[in-house]
Design a protein around this motif. Structure first.
Motif, mmCIF file in Angstrom:
data_model
loop_
_atom_site.group_PDB
_atom_site.id
_atom_site.type_symbol
_atom_site.label_atom_id
_atom_site.label_comp_id
_atom_site.label_asym_id
_atom_site.label_seq_id
_atom_site.Cartn_x
_atom_site.Cartn_y
_atom_site.Cartn_z
ATOM 1 N N LEU A 130 1.015 4.242 -2.677
ATOM 2 C CA LEU A 130 0.830 5.670 -2.377
ATOM 3 C C LEU A 130 1.982 6.491 -2.935
ATOM 4 O O LEU A 130 1.781 7.556 -3.529
ATOM 5 C CB LEU A 130 0.745 5.881 -0.862
ATOM 6 N N CYS A 131 3.196 5.976 -2.760
ATOM 7 C CA CYS A 131 4.359 6.705 -3.271
ATOM 8 C C CYS A 131 4.265 6.848 -4.783
ATOM 9 O O CYS A 131 4.497 7.936 -5.339
ATOM 10 C CB CYS A 131 5.649 5.980 -2.892
ATOM 11 N N ARG A 176 1.797 9.408 -5.825
ATOM 12 C CA ARG A 176 2.270 10.765 -5.634
ATOM 13 C C ARG A 176 3.302 11.132 -6.713
ATOM 14 O O ARG A 176 3.319 12.254 -7.214
ATOM 15 C CB ARG A 176 2.859 10.917 -4.233
ATOM 16 N N LYS A 191 -7.670 8.784 -7.998
ATOM 17 C CA LYS A 191 -8.165 9.016 -6.640
ATOM 18 C C LYS A 191 -9.363 8.128 -6.316
ATOM 19 O O LYS A 191 -9.529 7.677 -5.191
ATOM 20 C CB LYS A 191 -8.567 10.490 -6.505
ATOM 21 N N ASP A 247 -6.805 12.784 2.589
ATOM 22 C CA ASP A 247 -5.368 12.691 2.368
ATOM 23 C C ASP A 247 -4.634 12.375 3.663
ATOM 24 O O ASP A 247 -3.679 11.597 3.692
ATOM 25 C CB ASP A 247 -4.831 14.023 1.811
ATOM 26 N N PRO A 266 4.604 7.243 3.852
ATOM 27 C CA PRO A 266 4.766 6.042 3.011
ATOM 28 C C PRO A 266 6.223 5.772 2.659
ATOM 29 O O PRO A 266 6.629 4.607 2.550
ATOM 30 C CB PRO A 266 3.941 6.345 1.756
ATOM 31 N N ALA A 267 7.011 6.846 2.514
ATOM 32 C CA ALA A 267 8.425 6.627 2.195
ATOM 33 C C ALA A 267 9.121 5.890 3.336
ATOM 34 O O ALA A 267 9.949 5.000 3.105
ATOM 35 C CB ALA A 267 9.112 7.963 1.940
ATOM 36 N N VAL A 287 7.724 3.798 5.328
ATOM 37 C CA VAL A 287 7.287 2.403 5.271
ATOM 38 C C VAL A 287 8.067 1.654 4.199
ATOM 39 O O VAL A 287 8.542 0.533 4.424
ATOM 40 C CB VAL A 287 5.777 2.324 4.991
ATOM 41 N N VAL A 288 8.201 2.275 3.027
ATOM 42 C CA VAL A 288 8.934 1.618 1.942
ATOM 43 C C VAL A 288 10.353 1.311 2.405
ATOM 44 O O VAL A 288 10.882 0.209 2.194
ATOM 45 C CB VAL A 288 8.942 2.499 0.684
ATOM 46 N N LEU A 297 -4.884 8.804 4.514
ATOM 47 C CA LEU A 297 -4.059 7.931 3.688
ATOM 48 C C LEU A 297 -2.572 8.137 3.915
ATOM 49 O O LEU A 297 -1.833 7.197 4.159
ATOM 50 C CB LEU A 297 -4.346 8.192 2.207
ATOM 51 N N PHE A 298 -2.144 9.403 3.799
ATOM 52 C CA PHE A 298 -0.707 9.673 3.757
ATOM 53 C C PHE A 298 -0.151 10.120 5.097
ATOM 54 O O PHE A 298 1.043 10.048 5.325
ATOM 55 C CB PHE A 298 -0.401 10.786 2.746
ATOM 56 N N PHE A 326 0.833 -1.200 0.000
ATOM 57 C CA PHE A 326 0.000 0.000 0.000
ATOM 58 C C PHE A 326 0.866 1.248 0.000
ATOM 59 O O PHE A 326 0.603 2.207 -0.730
ATOM 60 C CB PHE A 326 -0.919 -0.024 1.225
ATOM 61 N N ALA A 327 1.943 1.216 0.805
ATOM 62 C CA ALA A 327 2.831 2.381 0.871
ATOM 63 C C ALA A 327 3.503 2.618 -0.483
ATOM 64 O O ALA A 327 3.599 3.754 -0.958
ATOM 65 C CB ALA A 327 3.882 2.174 1.955
ATOM 66 N N ILE A 328 3.941 1.523 -1.106
ATOM 67 C CA ILE A 328 4.555 1.674 -2.436
ATOM 68 C C ILE A 328 3.537 2.300 -3.387
ATOM 69 O O ILE A 328 3.852 3.219 -4.155
ATOM 70 C CB ILE A 328 5.019 0.305 -2.967
ATOM 71 N N ASN A 372 3.095 14.154 -9.267
ATOM 72 C CA ASN A 372 4.128 15.177 -9.438
ATOM 73 C C ASN A 372 4.496 15.361 -10.899
ATOM 74 O O ASN A 372 4.709 16.476 -11.369
ATOM 75 C CB ASN A 372 5.389 14.786 -8.659
ATOM 76 N N PHE A 405 12.315 11.915 -3.945
ATOM 77 C CA PHE A 405 11.255 11.603 -4.913
ATOM 78 C C PHE A 405 10.059 12.523 -4.777
ATOM 79 O O PHE A 405 9.044 12.307 -5.426
ATOM 80 C CB PHE A 405 10.815 10.149 -4.756
ATOM 81 N N LYS A 406 10.160 13.498 -3.885
ATOM 82 C CA LYS A 406 9.051 14.412 -3.641
ATOM 83 C C LYS A 406 7.759 13.649 -3.308
ATOM 84 O O LYS A 406 6.721 13.837 -3.926
ATOM 85 C CB LYS A 406 8.821 15.318 -4.848
ATOM 86 N N ILE A 407 7.860 12.744 -2.369
ATOM 87 C CA ILE A 407 6.684 11.986 -1.933
ATOM 88 C C ILE A 407 6.494 12.234 -0.447
ATOM 89 O O ILE A 407 7.414 12.692 0.238
ATOM 90 C CB ILE A 407 6.842 10.472 -2.210
ATOM 91 N N PRO A 408 5.312 11.924 0.084
ATOM 92 C CA PRO A 408 5.088 12.122 1.521
ATOM 93 C C PRO A 408 6.027 11.241 2.350
ATOM 94 O O PRO A 408 6.390 10.146 1.933
ATOM 95 C CB PRO A 408 3.633 11.688 1.726
#
Lengths: 258, 471, 308
Positions: free
Chosen positions: B149-150, B153, B168, C131, C269-270, C272-273, C134-135, B145-147, B157, C263-266
């Motif tokens: 979400l990344c 995003r 969404k 958001d 989640p980063a 967690v990855v 989720l994030f 799930f985290a992957i 971008n 990577f300009k991501i939140p």
């Protein structure tokens, strides 16, 4: 019942009825075990042997009856009772070493928060030595054989220093040499005036191991000195299948109650 | 077997033709009007073609979720379904990245692959380490799930927020974004799932009930399980846009669990689960249609949960309320029989047990150690059921009541005798038990006991066992 | 993606945000990771997932009523929601034929659905929206928080939570150990496993709720399980396992921030990855339980069979 002149029985079970998932496992079990005896609980598979000692420990709920330990409710005398569960009841992958498990036997006496100290550690090592596992103290418990795991449980019970021991199939998966060593140990404990109730599945060896026997098949078929109870007739009644009417009606009754 | 296949095919073709027809319609969502009454009217009259499209979608995925969910629930794989449904998210994002648009086929392929990768990973973790199932599921669920979400995003971008609106809806569900291709794919997946499970119902049933048995009779269990997981991934993927990744597992579990409370046979459970799945999906569409910009998934889940709650309370066999009613009736019967029995006991002590003979209520009260008012109240109730005649301060048994009283006493004493003679109980320990059992013995059980005990006359305490009137 | 972007940029360009976010991320993962050890060992990992989903309506209601994201009301709301969920699961599981997994699934998804509906009915809001669910909002941490001792207030609170969790675990190490390893024994020596279970659930709820604003409702499960599962593959002693899970938390928090900036991501989640990458590494290379050793061993045993 032939009781010696010991005033308070170690264990008194009165009209105990236990159902599991709407099926009766024990029905009206009524037994008084005198202190200082080595009792074997035998009966066919599904006779409720394990359930009997679990209900003494209040690990299963019973629908009827009561249990007294040394004349008191269990919770008042809980420190005087040691329970040895079946080996399958725990996760042997758990990250603890052998000595950690044996030390758990002392936790009851320590109370909240206090850590096991030097004294407890000595006791635990002594208990391990008694079961012949002192060399394995630092091992992770998954790296033991089945018989060794069983002996770890025994050592833990020894560290508990109880007056009444309830053991669920301590000989399961144990080789012959270990088995006779365990029996010796049990007799030694009995000779210290303690009471042992041992669930056992092998009728043949039960006769030589135990002073007293409880023949169980959902109900108590017989309870008394081994030589009195070990008769063909009573064994036939124990192992000759359940009484159909009794189990049918008990089952129906357990369903109605839910 | 053959007629079943034919029904399924006819059903499928009909569904597909409707789907294709409706797929030409425009999508909803451009509605600016949000007057609720107007919306309800539009909903009921089906005047909005886009709405019809989303309803068809709801029916399709509701059915397929109910079908697969039934197997998931009976196999105790509910949380597995949850994990896999979260694990498809990176696949959705990758599918999107592949075509740089909301291409349903690319997303279907990507998500299915991700779901399968997730379930393989769960299996691999369990097989090769000592980590247990629950933690393995948690790891896969959250990491995937985290992957996802990344990735979403990152797409956002690179492509700008406008492109992401389609994505969404995959998180919380928005039935309004379904377009014709989506619905066609849903139709194809649903129909092939229904056909597959129609043909292979028995093997799947066997695996669910007893996997080892299924292996032993030579079913290709591994292949079937892989097939099941593939179709599970399909089902999750087609439900995604309508329910969302986060809640799709609820649409698998809840309708099936509801059906599980209602019926005892697997094939009925499957049908009912499909029905409940469809109904809750439709209600969800309706509710989210009432407001603007509301996610659809939560409403579907909520309606499924409401149906579940109803079943929990009122299921004819397993409902709480129905059980309570049964319990109350039983308690009433026990009270009545105890009163009858006590009258019989008082009569018996005087040696004059028969119907019509009268007993003072004060005697009953001292016999049962209960207050007079309490006994009086009970007897009043029993007079209505014609078991007792109440005259002033004394009562007598009617013929019916007397027969009933005799049978209760007979049951009690027979049971005591059985326990002492046949089951090695001490005679001073059997009374309490017989007090309870006497109310539950059936006619056949009594005959069985009687013949077993050789038609005895006396109970273990020497009291006579009343014979039967007919005997 | 240059190495500069991954390793240096976060320090240079985001220096003012770096430490607060790192502190917060570490506190969250550490608190979660400590509790997570017991979830993994007791095989109830997914209960953590269930609780983190089901506190959402409580949080949403508290937020709508007070219109702020501040502590106490949200805690109370979440706790009430959590208790209700636990009770419903218990009732469904013990009073019907629904099995535990399905009971958990039904209950938490229902609660979560209610939460999502409440949040979306309340309209989009900058502080609590989907958001955030989720994030998480780890990245917006320092914008308007009061700074105390060089750290924003929320991070300080989270640090306190982590510290308290740590202290509780140290104090009740023995009780937690015995009731996790052998609940029957615990019961027979007077440590009620039920009580310990509920205490653990309480701690879990507090941790999950405090983590909510930073990592959302769904990613919490990763923070709970990944550190514990990773260290479970590396050691055979419980206290070492907890130590390793703290290290894992720390490393994945750092790694998460760098990934996020690159990577300009939140950040959540980063993180967690990143934690997952460490898990996979441990899975493959662990000297005692790793895949390499597993393959080696199974090949050895196959060879052994051939000889026999």
């Amino acid at each position: 019942m032939s009781t010696e002149d010991i005033a308070v029985p170690a264990l008194e079970i009165h009209d105990l009825t236990v159902s599991y998932q709407k099926r009766p496992v024990l029905y009206g079990v009524d037994v008084t075990v005198p202190a200082g005896s080595l009792v074997g609980v035998v009966g066919p598979n599904g006779a409720g042997k394990s359930t009997l000692i679990k209900s003494v420990m209040e690990l299963v709920q019973f629908s009827d009856g009561w249990v007294k330990v040394f004349g008191e409710d269990l919770k008042n005398n809980i420190s005087r009772v040691g329970y040895v569960p079946q080996r399958e009841s725990v996760d042997w992958d758990f990250p603890v070493s052998v000595i950690d498990v044996v030390l758990m036997g002392c936790y009851g006496r320590l109370g909240l928060i206090r850590r096991p100290g030097k004294e407890e550690k000595e006791k635990a090592h002594a208990a391990l030595k008694k079961v012949g596992l002192e060399a394995y103290a630092k091992r992770q418990i998954a790296n033991l054989s089945g018989g060794q795991q069983q002996r770890v449980f025994l050592a833990r019970a020894l560290a508990q220093e109880s007056d009444l021991y309830l053991m669920d199939e301590p000989f399961a998966g144990v080789d012959a040499a270990t088995e006779s060593a365990i029996v010796e140990l049990l007799r030694e404990i009995r000779d210290q005036g303690k009471t042992l109730i041992v669930v056992h599945h092998d009728l043949g060896s039960a006769r030589e191991y135990f002073d007293m026997m409880l023949l169980l098949n959902m109900r108590v078929v017989a309870f008394g000195k081994t030589e009195e109870v070990f008769t063909g007739d009573l064994l036939q009644q124990t192992y000759g299948g359940r009484l159909t009417v009794l189990s049918e009606i008990a089952e129906k009754f357990a369903k109605e109650q839910s | 077997m053959v007629p079943r296949i034919r029904t399924i095919i006819i059903f499928g073709v009909a569904l597909l033709s409707v789907t294709v027809h409706e797929a030409a319609a425009a999508r909803i969502g451009e509605i600016v009007e949000t007057n609720p009454w107007d919306q309800i009217r539009r909903f009921i009259t089906f005047s909005d073609r886009g709405l019809r499209l989303s309803l068809i979608g709801a029916i399709l995925f509701g059915a397929v979720c109910g079908l697969l969910g039934s197997f998931i629930v009976v196999r105790k794989m509910a949380l597995f379904g949850d994990a896999i449904s979260h694990a498809v998210l990176p696949g959705v994002a990758l599918g999107f990245l592949w075509s740089m648009s909301k291409d349903p086929v690319a997303i279907l392929i990507g998500a299915t692959l991700a779901g399968l990768a997730g379930s393989l990973l769960v299996g691999a973790i369990r097989r090769t380490t000592r980590i247990k199932q629950d933690a393995a599921l948690g790891i896969v669920l959250a990491s995937f799930f985290a992957i996802g979400l990344c990735l979403i995003r990152i797409i956002q971008n690179n492509e700008g927020a406008s492109k992401i609106t389609g994505l969404k809806s995959y998180l919380f569900g928005d039935v309004a974004v379904l377009d014709r291709y989506d619905v066609i794919i849903m139709g194809v997946v649903t129909i092939s799932t229904v056909i597959l499970f129609g043909l292979l119902y028995r093997p799947f049933l066997a695996i669910s009930f007893d996997r080892q048995f299924a292996v032993s009779i030579g079913y290709p269990v591994r292949i079937l399980e892989a097939l099941f997981q593939m179709f599970l991934a399909f089902a999750i993927v087609i439900s995604l846009q309508a329910v969302g990744v986060v809640l799709v597992s609820a649409m698998l579990i809840t309708p099936a669990a509801t059906a599980y409370l209602l019926v005892d046979r697997m094939h009925r459970m499957v049908w009912i689960a499909m029905g409940i799945g469809i109904v809750s999906a439709i209600i969800g569409v309706f509710l989210s249609f009432l407001g603007s910009n509301l996610p659809t998934g939560p409403f579907m889940v909520l309606s499924a949960s409401s149906i579940f709650t109803m079943a929990y309370l009122f299921s004819p066999k397993y409902g709480r309320f129905t059980k309570w009613l049964r319990y109350r009736n039983r308690a009433k019967k026990v009270r009545e029989e105890n009163s009858l029995k006590s009258i019989y006991h008082v009569l018996e002590r005087r040696g004059m047990e028969s119907s019509g003979n009268r007993v003072l209520i004060t005697d009953l009260s001292s016999h049962r150690k209960m207050s007079v008012t309490k006994i009086f109240k009970e007897i009043k109730n029993m007079e209505r059921s014609g078991l007792i005649n109440l005259e002033g301060n004394s009562v007598s048994l009617t013929d019916d009541g007397f027969e009933k009283a005799r049978s209760v006493v007979r049951n009690h004493r027979l049971w005591e005798l059985y326990l002492t003679n046949e089951a090695n109980y001490a005679s001073d320990h059997v009374h309490d038990d017989a007090e309870k059992v006497e109310h539950f013995l059936s006619e056949e059980e009594v005959s069985e006991l009687e013949s077993y005990l050789d038609y005895p006359q006396k109970d273990p305490h020497g009291k006579p066992i009343p014979g039967r009137a007919s005997a | 993606m240059s190495l500069y972007q991954i390793f240096i940029e976060p320090w240079e360009r985001h220096a003012s945000a770096y430490w607060p976010i790192l502190a917060m991320a570490f506190f969250v993962t550490a608190a979660c990771g400590l509790v997570g050890n017991y979830l993994v060992l007791r095989r109830i990992s997914l209960v953590g997932d269930a609780i983190s989903h089901s506190v959402l309506p409580g949080i949403a209601i508290a937020f709508i009523l007070t219109n702020s994201r501040s502590g106490p009301p949200m805690f109370i709301g979440a706790l009430v929601a959590g208790v209700i969920t636990t009770l419903i699961i218990e009732v469904l599981h013990s009073r019907t034929r629904i099995k535990q997994d399905a009971a958990i699934g039904i209950t938490f998804s229902t609660m979560f659905a209610i939460g999502v509906i409440l949040i979306s009915l309340h309209g989009s809001h900058t502080d609590l929206d989907l958001d955030c669910v989720l994030f998480g909002k780890l990245d917006f941490l320092s914008s308007k928080e009061k700074i105390i001792m060089g750290l924003p207030g929320v991070a300080l609170t989270m640090g306190m939570v982590a510290l308290i969790v740590g202290c509780l675990i140290v104090l009740f190490y023995k009780e937690l150990l015995v009731s996790s390893f052998d609940p029957n024994l615990a019961a027979t020596i007077g440590i009620s496993p039920r009580l310990v279970h509920y205490l653990l659930m309480c701690i879990l709820s507090v941790v999950v709720v405090s983590a909510f604003t930073s990592v959302g409702a769904i990613l919490v499960i990763a923070m709970l399980i990944l550190p514990a599962a990773t260290s479970y593959l590396l050691t055979d002693r419980l206290w070492v396992m907890m130590l390793f899970s703290l290290i894992h938390s720390f490393l994945s928090a750092i790694g998460g921030i760098h990934l996020a900036v690159a990577f300009k991501i939140p950040t959540a989640p980063a993180t967690v990855v990143c934690g997952m990458i460490f898990f996979v590494a441990a899975w493959i290379f662990s000297p005692t339980h790793g895949l390499i050793r597993y393959w080696f061993r199974s090949r050895a045993s196959v060879n052994g069979e051939c000889i026999n």
